[in-house]
Design an enzyme around this catalytic site. Structure first.
Site: not given
Length: 323
Positions: A22, A24-25, A27, A46, A55, A149, A281
């Site tokens: 949550g 993160g970028y 999240g 966490r 954070k 993934k 990518h």
């Protein structure tokens, strides 16, 4: 009175959501969207965060906005199970970007915990990019993202866990901002390097819109056990079209040079591992058009069709923030 009564009933039908990653970028945007759309929102806190003050303060700000913090760690199976038992839906947004950190396979521990908890109505694993099911032919080393993934998907499906996979294509902040050029997140007013002729179509989505669509779909029976593609029709554009939009906004033409496929691959080989993964990518997206060169099939849905009420941000408007 009638109105508020039905409102309360409606609220009660909204799933309780746990967001992992949550801070993160993506999240942090998922947390915001979940709260905005009226879901009881839980965010995994966490212990590994340690003294990362940014954070911690972000988590405290979520709490202030009405989210509930729940302590849990990937290293502590029981803590995950306990966290999951409090909610209906779990969304995982751990990073899969090597230049940040690559934690996709950690989700196998989450799958184990979901199996044990037994109450999760839907799991949205960390996807939010290219559809990995279409990338069996991807080149090394970047294919690791897709392979990992797919390992997580197989575990989810083998366990019979209800899921939705969100394929969000290109994050606008990274791709639109830098006019699709690796290593750039701000658009130049002077020059740009095109991938080949710059005409392969790609799909760009604002990160806040990705979060909005994602939360919108968690209680939608139409996307249960399916892939949801985010394909806002006005944002299906080639690199050249993005550049032309920028030129129109700044009122001048950029100097354009072109990089052939082979030149790109040669440059890529000279980079470190994490950079090579990211460049792989770019290679598939901008030389092969892997995001937009197929019709979405059965068992998949498209977000702008399902949720026409969401007024997504168009690339043209996204670019204005850089003027």
């Amino acid at each position: 009175m009638e109105h508020t009564h039905t409102h309360i009933i409606k609220m009660g039908l909204k799933s309780k959501v746990l967001i992992i990653g949550g801070t993160g970028y993506l999240g942090k945007r998922l947390v915001k969207a979940s709260l905005e759309q009226g879901h009881e929102t839980y965010v995994l806190q966490r212990p590994e965060i340690g003294v990362d003050i940014e954070k911690i303060q972000m988590l405290l700000s979520f709490k202030k906005q009405g989210a509930r913090l729940v302590i849990g760690s990937f290293n502590d199976h029981r803590s995950l199970v306990e966290a999951l038992k409090q909610v209906d839906v779990v969304i995982c947004a751990v990073s899969g970007v090597h230049i940040r950190s690559h934690q996709i396979l950690l989700q196998l521990k989450l799958v184990e915990a979901i199996k044990e908890a037994g109450n999760i109505k839907r799991f949205l694993p960390s996807e939010f990019g290219t559809d990995p099911a279409r990338m069996a032919e991807a080149i090394e080393p970047g294919r690791v993202t897709f392979d990992d993934k797919m390992v997580v998907r197989k575990a989810i499906e083998d366990a019979g866990i209800p899921f939705t996979y969100v394929s969000a294509n290109c994050f606008a902040g990274y791709m639109v901002g830098g006019l699709c050029q690796p290593g750039h997140i701000l658009p130049s007013k002077e020059s740009v390097t095109l991938f080949g002729d710059g005409n392969q179509k790609s799909i760009f989505v604002d990160e806040d819109d990705i979060a909005t669509y994602t939360i919108k779909t968690i209680d939608d029976p139409r996307t249960l056990n399916k892939t949801l593609y985010l394909r806002p029709p006005e944002n299906i554009l080639s690199q050249r079209e993005v550049v032309e939009m920028w030129e129109k906004l700044i009122g001048k033409e950029l100097h354009k040079s072109s990089l052939s496929e082979q030149e790109f691959l040669n440059i890529m080989k000279e980079q470190g591992y994490a950079e090579q993964v990211g460049l792989t990518h770019y290679y598939h997206v901008f030389y092969h058009g892997c995001l937009a060169n197929f019709e979405i099939g059965k068992d998949t849905e498209e977000a702008s069709v399902l949720y026409p009420d969401i007024k997504y941000i168009k690339v043209e408007d996204y670019l204005k923030r850089y003027l």
